[in-house]
Design a protein around this motif. Structure first.
Motif: not given
Length: 417
Positions: A209-210, A215, A217, A408, A411, A414-415
């Motif tokens: 999850d975020y 955006d 983080d 955001r 999602i 990122r990562c």
């Protein structure tokens, strides 16, 4: 089969839909529910736990499914009261739900059973917390009790730590309670979900999850601005390590401590250079991870939960698609500091390639949905590949508008990039 689902948010909407689609075709009821949930489920005429239990007994409910964590620890506890009434409950008793309700209880449990976690200290007031932080940054501060996902702050410096300490000890944003001061673990996060029936368990579909609002983080912590789920998130070697060092010892520890457990258990993990370490437990499905995971579930969730609540472990009843699922949250103006209600939501009927779960909405007199809370909607799309799922989710999310909407755009990017 008659099932009562307890809760009112996006997680419960996803659970209600998945349970209703079970091959056994159960009748679904909900308390307190929402306007969207009550298009699938029938309403329960209750106003508190006591009247809820009375209603379930009087209406021959076969299974109670706990969605929101607060009901598990309020008063005598939902599962405890269900047990006294002879109603099978998929959700742990109050004593076991302290794993989520008290960060201090959880940390002591982890240390006692040798489960990898961050080092921590306890503080009872502002001055003690300042002294124990001792100028060491970044640091992680955790309010001891339930805080709807907003009781944790990752503080990179003294200014941010002071702001959070003021919220906890001076403003008492979450009520009375102590504070955990933890070392800041570094690494990617992953959410692991277990379905536990006494001393037996199965690991469900992993998710990520975020939590930050913006955006990249940035911004304040939230209850979650989106999630990605897939069996491919963790390779077999990593899952074996997580099961051996964290999941299995947790289940064994519960049994050793005399803490009965039947229900979902969330393991929030950090994948550090020293291996996976647990950040937190949640004694129910995560939110918004539940919204991302449920569309991947195959089989008969209703029969699985009923069997589990009765102490029968039947993992063969459910499985998970091997593809990807991406959930994007639309939040209201001012979230997470405040929330805004009454804004007209447009574009819901334009979404054709994603599911919509209602987190905080209400119907007006004309049948239009309005905002009614912090997190408003979860838009969830699937795909055989991550790229397919995330492009679909973001495209469908962009079709929905309301005044002050926050989302955001990174999602599931990122990562992964």
């Amino acid at each position: 089969m008659k099932i009562a689902v307890i809760g009112k948010g996006g997680r419960e909407h996803a659970l209600v839909e998945t349970l209703a689609n079970s091959p056994c075709k159960p009748e679904i009821y909900s308390f307190p529910g929402s306007d969207a949930i009550l298009r699938i489920a029938q309403p329960i005429d209750a106003h508190d736990l006591e009247s809820l239990i009375s209603w379930m007994k009087g209406n021959s409910i076969d299974l109670c499914v706990a969605g929101e964590e607060s009901y598990l620890v309020t008063g005598e506890g939902l599962a405890n009261l269900c047990s006294e009434a002879g109603i099978p409950c998929w959700g742990p008793v109050k004593e076991s739900a302290q794993l989520e309700a008290s960060k201090e209880f959880s940390k002591e449990f982890l240390i006692r059973h040798g489960i990898p976690t961050a080092k921590a200290q306890i503080a009872s007031d502002y001055d003690e917390a300042k002294a124990k932080i001792g100028g060491t940054y970044p640091t992680v501060l955790k309010f001891d009790g339930l805080a709807a996902g907003k009781g944790v702050a990752v503080c990179p410096d003294e200014t941010s730590a002071d702001e959070f300490l003021k919220e906890i000890f001076i403003d008492k944003r979450f009520g009375p309670g102590r504070l955990l001061i933890e070392e800041c673990l570094v690494g990617p996060e992953i959410s692991i979900f277990g379905a536990i029936v006494d001393d037996r368990y199965m690991i469900l579909c992993p998710a990520r999850d975020y939590k930050r609002l913006g955006d990249g983080d940035i911004g304040p912590n939230t209850g979650g601005m989106g999630a990605v789920a897939s069996r491919q998130l963790a390779d077999p070697a990593l899952l074996e390590t997580i099961e051996r060092t964290i999941v299995a010892p947790t289940v064994a520890g519960l049994r050793k401590d005399g803490l009965p457990y039947r229900g979902f258990l969330y393991f929030g993990l950090m994948l550090t250079q020293d291996g996976p370490k647990i950040i937190e437990y949640n004694c129910r499905f995560g939110d918004p991870e539940c919204e991302a995971v449920m569309p991947l579930l195959r089989g008969d969730l209703a029969s699985f939960c009923l069997a589990g609540a009765k102490g029968e472990f039947k993992p063969e009843l459910i499985s998970f698609d091997e593809g990807w699922s991406v959930c994007c949250i639309l939040a209201s103006k001012g979230y997470p500091a405040t929330s805004h209600s009454g804004d007209l939501i447009s574009g819901l009927s334009d979404v054709t390639e994603a599911r919509i779960y209602h987190c905080g909405t209400k119907l007006d007199a004309d049948g239009n949905y309005l905002t009614n809370g912090g997190r408003v909607l979860a838009i969830v799309a699937q795909g055989a590949t991550l790229d397919e799922a995330r492009k679909r989710a973001h495209t469908e999310t962009s079709k929905i508008t309301f005044d002050g909407a926050q989302r955001r755009t990174d999602i599931a990017y990122r990562c992964f990039e």
